[in-house]
Design an enzyme around this catalytic site. Structure first.
Site, short mmCIF file in Angstrom:
data_model
loop_
_atom_site.label_atom_id
_atom_site.label_comp_id
_atom_site.label_asym_id
_atom_site.label_seq_id
_atom_site.Cartn_x
_atom_site.Cartn_y
_atom_site.Cartn_z
N THR A 1 41.55 -61.70 1.89
CA THR A 1 42.35 -61.55 3.12
C THR A 1 43.40 -60.45 2.95
O THR A 1 43.64 -59.64 3.84
CB THR A 1 43.05 -62.89 3.45
OG1 THR A 1 42.05 -63.88 3.60
CG2 THR A 1 43.88 -62.79 4.72
N HIS B 1 41.80 -57.17 3.35
CA HIS B 1 41.60 -56.84 4.77
C HIS B 1 42.89 -56.28 5.36
O HIS B 1 42.88 -55.32 6.13
CB HIS B 1 41.20 -58.09 5.58
CG HIS B 1 39.80 -58.56 5.33
ND1 HIS B 1 38.70 -57.82 5.68
CD2 HIS B 1 39.32 -59.69 4.78
CE1 HIS B 1 37.59 -58.48 5.36
NE2 HIS B 1 37.95 -59.63 4.79
#
Ligand code: NAD
Ligand code: ZN
Length: 342
Positions: free
Chosen positions: A40, A43
């Protein structure tokens, strides 16, 4: 204090001086010792479409960490300065139907640390006391710093009974690799892990996979023959988010097979639903960790000899965070840890 901030709406993170967090009466202030970099966070670093939709700017990011309690709010009596703790990364409302029933991982109003609220890539973080997990004094701090993704692995791996079963894991990312070790520890017979990345498949072998298959060079049908699996895999753990991996899994399950699906597909996946229907497959989505049964299970599995340490392949000081993100982006890595103690 120093913190890694998503300071601009573009690729990158910025090491900045930000104010130390304040605590409310129900909060715990934690001095961060070590953090893990999650997919995450990558990202968010890369600033892909999901991150652009989701992340407020500016914000301190990061959610995998271990640290030491330094101060508690006036309403907090269970935590004390000096204790080693991590935090559950999902802050839940406590008032919805699921929260009130004790199914907090199903809260409809979940807020993510380092995603929707101030994160852990910092010298200090403040979290609600209901999110704090107390570690044993002798816990390995590197392992403690990755309880969040370890918890994703455990939540998925133990979603179905695995004792004596043949388990297929698609995706040898850090979570898939940890799941291989967990199902082995929980008594699975054969554990087959697939990926397209040899570095990660080697790690899966080290963590206990019976076979680590590069799907660009071999087939699951051949692996089944070699291992003497006659009717397909009993349990599938989807941990890649890759459409073809999911289709391969459905093709290789036994009748009545059970699939726990953690991987997040980046687009909609078309599958052969007749196989789901006629073979009576169960597909069960998994989100986060159970609060706090998964945390309990992680703790006792470590106590009974589970070793997930080989998944940690890179360690950097927080000032070298760029190297950590480069290691993540290269794919030639398991878990990457940043050290926040000077
Ligand atoms: P990761 O991206 O590091 O690992 C995914 C792996 O899948 C990679 O090693 C990739 O090479 C592999 N892969 C690609 N194509 C494949 C194919 N055809 N067959 C088999 N493997 C293939 O991810 P991670 O951090 O280990 O997380 C695993 C997954 O779980 C990701 O999709 C992530 O987004 C998701 N996730 C979900 C939750 C949740 O709460 N549901 C929480 C954390 C992570
Ligand atoms: Zn709720």
């Amino acid at each position: 204090m120093k913190a890694l901030v998503k300071a601009k709406s573009e690729r990158g993170l910025w090491l900045q001086d930000v104010p130390e967090p304040t605590i409310g009466i129900n909060d715990v202030l934690i001095r961060v010792h070590k953090t893990g970099i999650c997919g995450t966070d990558l990202h968010i670093y890369k600033w892909d479409a999901w991150a652009q939709r989701t992340i407020p700017v500016p914000m301190v990011v990061g959610h995998e960490f271990v640290g030491e309690v330094v101060e508690v709010g006036s309403n907090v009596s269970d935590f004390h300065p000096g204790e080693i703790v991590s935090a559950e990364g999902h802050v839940v409302c406590g008032r919805c139907r699921n929260c009130l029933a004790g199914r907090r991982h199903l809260c409809k109003d979940t807020v993510g640390i380092g995603v929707n609220r101030t994160g852990a890539f910092a010298e200090y973080i403040s979290v609600p006391m209901t999110n704090v997990w107390h570690h044993r004094d002798d816990v390995d701090k590197e392992v403690a710093s990755i309880f969040d993704p370890f918890g994703n692995a455990v939540h998925t791996a133990l979603a179905f009974e695995v004792l004596g079963e043949d388990v297929l894991i698609t995706g040898a990312g850090p979570i898939g690799i940890m799941a291989a070790a967990v199902v082995k520890h929980a008594g699975a017979r054969h554990v087959v892990v697939t990926d397209v990345n040899d570095y990660r498949l080697d790690l899966a072998k080290k963590m206990g996979a019976t076979v680590a298959l590069n799907v660009t060079r071999g087939s699951l049908a051949d692996v089944q023959k070699k291992l003497g699996i006659r009717e397909g895999f009993d349990v599938g753990l989807e941990m890649s988010g890759n459409p073809q991996a999911f289709r391969d899994m459905i093709d290789n399950m036994c009748h009545g097979g059970r699939i726990a699906m953690l991987g997040i597909p980046s687009e909609q996946i078309a599958i052969d639903w007749t196989k789901v229907v006629f073979n009576m497959l169960t597909i069960h989505g998994i989100y986060g960790r159970e609060m706090y049964e998964t945390w309990y299970q992680m703790t006792v599995m470590l106590e009974t000899g589970l070793d997930i340490k080989p998944v940690i392949t890179h360690r950097y000081h927080y000032t070298e965070f760029e190297k950590g993100f480069a290691a993540m982006e290269s794919g030639q890595s398991g878990k990457v840890i940043l050290d926040w103690q000077t």
